[in-house]
Scaffold this active site. Structure first.
Site, PDB file in Angstrom:
ATOM      1  CD  GLU A 249     -85.734  10.403  82.935  1.00  0.00           C
ATOM      2  OE1 GLU A 249     -84.682   9.770  83.153  1.00  0.00           O
ATOM      3  OE2 GLU A 249     -85.848  11.242  82.025  1.00  0.00           O
ATOM      4  CB  CYS A 283     -81.228   7.993  89.752  1.00  0.00           C
ATOM      5  SG  CYS A 283     -81.258   9.717  89.276  1.00  0.00           S
TER       6      CYS A 283
HETATM    7  P1  NAD Z   1     -90.439   3.724  93.693  1.00  0.00           P
HETATM    8  O1  NAD Z   1     -90.493   3.094  92.360  1.00  0.00           O
HETATM    9  O2  NAD Z   1     -90.624   2.889  94.892  1.00  0.00           O
HETATM   10  O3  NAD Z   1     -91.564   4.869  93.806  1.00  0.00           O
HETATM   11  C1  NAD Z   1     -91.608   5.967  92.927  1.00  0.00           C
HETATM   12  C2  NAD Z   1     -93.003   6.551  92.929  1.00  0.00           C
HETATM   13  O4  NAD Z   1     -93.907   5.620  92.338  1.00  0.00           O
HETATM   14  C3  NAD Z   1     -93.561   6.864  94.309  1.00  0.00           C
HETATM   15  O5  NAD Z   1     -94.241   8.088  94.263  1.00  0.00           O
HETATM   16  C4  NAD Z   1     -94.532   5.712  94.546  1.00  0.00           C
HETATM   17  O6  NAD Z   1     -95.592   6.029  95.424  1.00  0.00           O
HETATM   18  C5  NAD Z   1     -95.055   5.498  93.144  1.00  0.00           C
HETATM   19  N1  NAD Z   1     -95.643   4.172  92.912  1.00  0.00           N
HETATM   20  C6  NAD Z   1     -95.405   3.008  93.572  1.00  0.00           C
HETATM   21  N2  NAD Z   1     -96.135   2.004  93.024  1.00  0.00           N
HETATM   22  C7  NAD Z   1     -96.833   2.540  92.008  1.00  0.00           C
HETATM   23  C8  NAD Z   1     -97.742   2.011  91.048  1.00  0.00           C
HETATM   24  N3  NAD Z   1     -98.084   0.728  91.036  1.00  0.00           N
HETATM   25  N4  NAD Z   1     -98.250   2.850  90.114  1.00  0.00           N
HETATM   26  C9  NAD Z   1     -97.895   4.150  90.094  1.00  0.00           C
HETATM   27  N5  NAD Z   1     -97.051   4.714  90.977  1.00  0.00           N
HETATM   28  C10 NAD Z   1     -96.521   3.919  91.929  1.00  0.00           C
HETATM   29  O7  NAD Z   1     -89.056   4.512  93.723  1.00  0.00           O
HETATM   30  P2  NAD Z   1     -88.411   5.337  94.939  1.00  0.00           P
HETATM   31  O8  NAD Z   1     -87.919   4.382  95.961  1.00  0.00           O
HETATM   32  O9  NAD Z   1     -89.332   6.424  95.362  1.00  0.00           O
HETATM   33  O10 NAD Z   1     -87.167   6.037  94.225  1.00  0.00           O
HETATM   34  C11 NAD Z   1     -85.912   5.441  94.096  1.00  0.00           C
HETATM   35  C12 NAD Z   1     -85.703   4.946  92.694  1.00  0.00           C
HETATM   36  O11 NAD Z   1     -85.878   6.025  91.795  1.00  0.00           O
HETATM   37  C13 NAD Z   1     -84.295   4.436  92.443  1.00  0.00           C
HETATM   38  O12 NAD Z   1     -84.350   3.284  91.662  1.00  0.00           O
HETATM   39  C14 NAD Z   1     -83.653   5.578  91.669  1.00  0.00           C
HETATM   40  O13 NAD Z   1     -82.575   5.175  90.855  1.00  0.00           O
HETATM   41  C15 NAD Z   1     -84.795   6.072  90.870  1.00  0.00           C
HETATM   42  N6  NAD Z   1     -84.571   7.447  90.421  1.00  0.00           N
HETATM   43  C16 NAD Z   1     -84.358   7.655  89.088  1.00  0.00           C
HETATM   44  C17 NAD Z   1     -84.116   8.943  88.635  1.00  0.00           C
HETATM   45  C18 NAD Z   1     -83.890   9.226  87.173  1.00  0.00           C
HETATM   46  O14 NAD Z   1     -83.965  10.367  86.802  1.00  0.00           O
HETATM   47  N7  NAD Z   1     -83.642   8.232  86.325  1.00  0.00           N
HETATM   48  C19 NAD Z   1     -84.090  10.004  89.543  1.00  0.00           C
HETATM   49  C20 NAD Z   1     -84.298   9.745  90.888  1.00  0.00           C
HETATM   50  C21 NAD Z   1     -84.550   8.450  91.320  1.00  0.00           C
END
Ligand code: NAD
Length: 503
Positions: A249, A283
């Site tokens: 997602e 999002c």
């Molecule tokens: P992010 O991708 O920076 O981090 C998300 C999670 O992934 C965090 O817990 C982070 O620690 C982890 N992570 C980072 N690197 C990783 C790796 N290499 N392997 C595994 N895990 C790793 O995103 P964010 O800044 O926390 O969230 C914002 C983003 O999330 C925006 O793009 C938003 O649109 C999206 N979002 C999408 C939805 C949806 O349902 N589609 C819902 C909420 C947020």
């Protein structure tokens, strides 16, 4: 220890002990919690223990799990103010936004627990003509352990879309919350353990991206990721090493279309709320608006009036909280700057609206379609409002993105017709983001927004493996699946197939 910053929100950081993650209030920089940074070994151990616990959990059956999930739900409702405060502290969002987030969490948890049996239980299906002498059954069995990796923007609602549905489907869960909101994740797991003390069915591991990467490689049976598209690709690559299935997602660049016959007051209200609630860090928030030329001036006036009334800040009563993730402030500034440089006009706010950690509302119009403000996720309280000749052009531009998460349409006469022509996983007609509050509806996107679904029946099945069983009930006149069948059996079968399907 208390930190204060005036220029920008600090990022979560390691304390003197590098095994500690500090959770900070983005409004003040104050340290509000310390959490371990779990390494690969600890993550693998958590998954191993969850696997044992998961067998016990699966053995409880639908009724046993429902009883415990209901008890957890009641506890969440009773202690909702506590969790709302924690959400508000770790993200900086206004307390009412945190409360609203939890209202949705509770509704989804109820739905998942109450519908799991109907959706997943063993059922008979028709065996069809050729296998008339067999009974055929289909059942959706738990996968085992589901790993969940979450973002910070809706630190309870977003991961619970996976956690609640995975638990209801009979799985154990190991959850890695965002490094910005480890407290919310820990709180959820702690309260679950209070109502399910027997085994560690729902565990939390905390840390940065490396901890998430370790979860991808830990041997979980499925990984449910919510976050940015860039990280989603890394998660998928790590999971590919062990052929671990993924649910992804990711981000969006959702459009709102305003047709000539739209209720303009309602559309303006929705554009401003959809674009600026949670300081635009949603999002499925509105990032782009396409308004039909005939009503564009009036619509822009209404949007501007509403956006100008909003106040950003950390004080009680502020409409918008801070930008939770400090690095996003530069992205927001960059999108505004590039749009203005390319000839866009700021109807509300402008570059001065960016005062980290806060950003006041910004409404841009006449933004060239190739600007980052139209193409990439801004994730701030900004919207672009571009005029179009007609809805056909609006649809073309709305669909002209590599994302495909959600969208909205305002039209009195043909909202649903337009909705069906949008390449998006979810569409609201004459409102915004409403689908997220309907637990029976699946939630997820296409393209760079990811794949797979949380919520609803699809969300339950996402965390289960279908098992098909046939049972031979009696001997058949024709037994083709045997070396003793003789040529006559296949000839007879072919005759039957010609009669049944050949005409
Ligand atoms: P992010 O991708 O920076 O981090 C998300 C999670 O992934 C965090 O817990 C982070 O620690 C982890 N992570 C980072 N690197 C990783 C790796 N290499 N392997 C595994 N895990 C790793 O995103 P964010 O800044 O926390 O969230 C914002 C983003 O999330 C925006 O793009 C938003 O649109 C999206 N979002 C999408 C939805 C949806 O349902 N589609 C819902 C909420 C947020």
């Amino acid at each position: 220890m208390t930190r204060t910053t005036s220029q920008s929100t600090p990022a979560p950081q390691e304390s003197e002990n590098s095994d500690k993650l500090l959770s900070l209030d983005p409004r003040t920089g104050e340290v509000v919690g310390r959490y371990p940074v779990h390494g690969a070994e600890e993550v693998t151990d958590a998954v191993r223990r969850a696997r044992e616990a998961g067998q016990w959990w699966a053995g409880l059956g639908f009724a046993g799990r429902k009883q415990r999930l209901d008890a957890w739900r009641r506890r969440l409702v009773r202690r909702l103010p506590e969790l709302a405060n924690l959400i508000s502290t770790e993200t900086g969002k206004p307390i009412d936004d945190a409360r609203l987030e939890l209202v949705l969490v509770v509704d989804h948890l109820h739905w998942a627990a109450h519908h799991a049996e109907r959706v997943l239980r063993r059922r008979r299906v028709s065996p069809g003509l050729l296998m008339y002498n067999h009974a055929a059954t289909l059942e959706y069995q738990p996968l085992g352990v589901v790993g969940v990796i979450g973002p910070w923007n809706y630190p309870a609602f977003t991961p619970m879309g996976s956690i609640a549905y995975a638990l209801a489907a009979g799985n154990a869960v190991v959850f890695k919350p965002s490094e910005y909101t480890p407290g919310v994740g820990t709180w959820l797991a702690d309260t679950f353990a209070e109502v399910v003390p027997e085994h560690p069915v729902f565990r939390v591991v905390t840390g940065y991206g490396e901890t998430g990467a370790a979860l991808c490689r830990s041997g979980v049976d499925k990984l449910a990721f919510t976050g940015s598209t860039a990280t989603g690709k890394r998660v998928m690559a790590a999971c590919a090493e062990t052929l671990t299935p993924v649910l992804v997602e990711c981000g969006g660049k959702d459009a709102l279309i305003v047709d000539a016959d739209a209720d303009l007051e309602a559309a303006a209200d929705a554009a401003v709320w959809g674009g600026m609630a949670n300081a635009g860090q949603t999002c499925v928030g509105v990032e782009r608006v396409y308004v039909v030329d005939a009503v564009a001036d009036r619509f822009l006036d209404l949007v501007a009036q509403r956006a100008r009334r909003l106040r950003a800040g950390g004080q009680d009563g502020a409409d918008l909280g801070p930008i939770t993730m400090p690095s996003q402030v530069d992205v927001i500034r960059g999108h505004i700057q590039a749009a203005l440089d390319a000839g866009a006009r700021a109807v509300v706010g402008g570059l001065d609206s960016v005062r980290a950690p806060y950003v006041e509302p910004v409404v841009l119009t006449d933004v060239p379609e190739d600007c980052a403000a139209v193409r990439d996720e801004t994730f701030g309280p900004t919207i672009t409002v571009n005029r179009v000749r007609d809805v056909a052009e609006a649809l073309r531009l709305a669909n002209g993105t590599r994302y495909g998460l959600a969208a909205a349409v305002f039209s009195r006469s043909r909202g649903e017709e337009l909705a069906r022509r949008l390449r998006a996983g979810m569409v609201s007609v004459n409102s915004v983001i409403s689908f997220a509050a309907v637990p029976a509806l699946p939630f997820g996107g296409v393209g760079d927004s990811g794949f797979g679904r949380i919520h609803g029946e699809d969300g339950l099945r996402e965390f289960a493996r279908p098992q098909a069983v046939t049972r031979r009930r009696f001997g058949a006149l024709l037994e083709p699946m045997s070396f003793s069948r003789g040529t006559h059996t296949v000839r007879q079968l072919l005759r039957l197939v010609r009669l049944r399907y050949g005409r």
